[in-house]
Design a protein around this motif. Structure first.
Motif, PDB file in Angstrom:
ATOM      1  N   GLN A 148       0.837  -1.199   0.000  1.00 25.91           N
ATOM      2  CA  GLN A 148       0.000   0.000   0.000  1.00 25.91           C
ATOM      3  C   GLN A 148       0.874   1.251   0.000  1.00 25.91           C
ATOM      4  O   GLN A 148       0.558   2.242  -0.670  1.00 25.91           O
ATOM      5  CB  GLN A 148      -0.933   0.013   1.207  1.00 25.91           C
ATOM      6  N   LYS A 274      -6.749  -1.447   7.239  1.00 23.67           N
ATOM      7  CA  LYS A 274      -8.137  -1.748   6.901  1.00 23.67           C
ATOM      8  C   LYS A 274      -8.861  -2.435   8.050  1.00 23.67           C
ATOM      9  O   LYS A 274     -10.013  -2.113   8.364  1.00 23.67           O
ATOM     10  CB  LYS A 274      -8.172  -2.639   5.650  1.00 23.67           C
ATOM     11  N   ARG A 275      -8.194  -3.370   8.699  1.00 18.81           N
ATOM     12  CA  ARG A 275      -8.848  -4.190   9.707  1.00 18.81           C
ATOM     13  C   ARG A 275      -8.960  -3.496  11.061  1.00 18.81           C
ATOM     14  O   ARG A 275      -9.796  -3.877  11.887  1.00 18.81           O
ATOM     15  CB  ARG A 275      -8.092  -5.517   9.866  1.00 18.81           C
ATOM     16  N   PRO A 280      -5.858   5.186   5.918  1.00 16.12           N
ATOM     17  CA  PRO A 280      -5.410   4.437   4.728  1.00 16.12           C
ATOM     18  C   PRO A 280      -4.179   5.046   4.065  1.00 16.12           C
ATOM     19  O   PRO A 280      -3.492   4.356   3.298  1.00 16.12           O
ATOM     20  CB  PRO A 280      -6.623   4.473   3.796  1.00 16.12           C
TER      21      PRO A 280
END
Length: 434
Positions: A148, A274-275, A280
């Motif tokens: 990412q 995300k979790r 982000p």
């Protein structure tokens, strides 16, 4: 061939304290190649690259040790940017990468050298191919960040090339402290890291010197229709993702590849942003592994259900980043240098799977052209490390894993391949590679 050192347009001076996940991957570099059906303007690419470095100067930094802890010093040191020409066609270059002979398409970062501050953390190679096509090889040291993070940089590069504003990333100077402050209070009760013993260190060094070079890269492709059939077959009780079913499907075959092994530990990399509700745009290795025991005779449907249940309960039961950092901080500098994931076993390799699908690699657009094919180059010293990402033109899923020769031969057996692809239709072939 020409090489220039590209630096940020506005160099900044700051230092990032690495966290436990950065330390685990301290000797690893990641290489990925983008193939475009167009000859791209190299001068424009390098100019936009310098603008992207201004937003993410960490890619131009260098690793250093300070007070026994690994840090990344960002002082605008620069990124080697190489341009070469090749007589190979686009199809030949893609085939080369698929056949594990595509090393000429990247200028690879040397993980151990960069880890001790003696080399750059990122390198780029642009190859102008014979039929007005272009390959861009992008290599970065894993301590900079995960996939990412790499996509934040690639998206910044694309935006700079198109003259669009760049979305600002979130760069924190103390990753460990930031995560300790922002991660949920609950999580795993046991650390997912440990320190190698001296005998394990010796065994690992012997493997690296003797056997690592014999590893082969397993390449599998699952079309969208094939994955839909897998989900129908394995998801009668639970709604499963494409990642769930492909990981489980391949894991079943890996367990059948060596009759002498009754169990392995499957480690699945989980994006903690995300979790666990993190920003982000946070830069770094904001991930950890979810570990599941595999046993001989387990069917893929059962494995897929266990993966899905564990991922759904990751934040409450499996997020070990906080307790891992506590373990690292208490270990001291010498023991911390021997810190590895519990999934790593020098006596028996374990599968470690990272899912790169969904990050938008097929939206990396230069000169109004998107890639026709994107692939990692798996030059890794440890057996069992694998990736999942979209196949050519963003269709289906391509699975790659580095395997020892025996397991590679077992999985490559025509009968095993036929069983692996028993859900495949006649039309389910990988584009551009036939």
């Amino acid at each position: 061939m020409s090489t220039q050192l590209v630096r940020p347009l506005q160099p900044q001076r700051f230092e990032i304290r690495c966290n436990v996940a950065d330390a685990i991957v301290a000797n690893l570099a990641v290489h990925i190649v983008f193939f475009f059906q167009r000859q791209l303007d190299v001068r424009a690419l390098s100019g936009a690259f310098a603008q992207a470095l201004t937003n993410l100067p960490i890619f131009a930094g260098r690793i250093a040790m300070s007070r026994g802890r690994m840090r990344i010093r960002c002082e605008g040191q620069g990124v080697p940017f190489t341009t070469v020409s090749s007589d190979c066609t686009l199809r030949q270059a893609i085939r080369s990468a698929s056949d594990d002979a595509g090393g000429w398409l990247v200028d690879p970062v040397n993980g151990p050298t960069a880890r001790w501050g003696r080399g750059p953390l990122c390198k780029v190679r642009v190859t102008q191919l014979a039929n007005d096509a272009t390959a861009i090889g992008f290599s970065w040291h894993h301590a900079i960040g995960d996939m990412q993070t790499a996509m934040h940089f690639l998206n910044a590069w694309v935006a700079a090339a198109a003259g669009r504003p760049v979305t600002e990333p979130l760069i924190v100077e103390d990753r460990a402290a930031y995560l300790d402050e922002h991660l949920p209070a609950d999580g795993a009760r046991e650390p997912g890291v440990r320190c190698l013993g001296f005998a394990e260190l010796a065994r690992s060094a012997l493997y690296l010197a003797k056997d690592a070079r014999t590893q082969r890269i397993l390449n599998l492709y699952f079309s969208d229709d094939e994955i839909a059939r897998l989900r129908d077959a394995y998801g009668s009780r639970v709604r499963l993702s494409a990642n769930d079913v492909v990981c489980a499907h391949v894991s079943e075959s890996l367990m059948n590849a060596d009759p002498a092994v009754d169990h392995r530990s499957l480690a699945i990399a989980v994006n903690t942003r995300k979790r666990c509700g993190l920003d982000p745009m946070l830069v770094g290795n904001i991930l950890t592994t979810l570990n599941l025991e595999l046993h001989r005779g387990q069917v893929a449907a059962s494995i897929a259900e266990r993966i899905r249940y564990s991922v759904d309960h990751f934040a409450d039961d499996h997020c070990d980043m906080r307790i891992n950092q506590q373990f690292l901080d208490a270990a001291g500098a010498w023991r911390a240098a021997r810190c590895v994931s519990t999934a790593f076993n020098p006596n028996r390799w374990n599968p470690v799977v990272t899912n790169w699908s969904g990050f938008g690699v097929y939206r990396v657009r230069f000169e109004d052209t998107v890639p026709c094919y994107v692939t990692p180059l798996m030059k890794l010293p440890v057996a069992g490390i694998g990736t999942l990402m979209e196949g050519a033109d963003g269709l289906g899923l391509a699975f790659q894993m580095s395997l020892p020769p025996m397991e590679f031969a077992a999985i490559s057996n025509p009968g095993v391949r036929e069983h692996l692809h028993r859900f495949r239709g006649a039309e389910d072939e990988l584009p551009h590679l036939n």
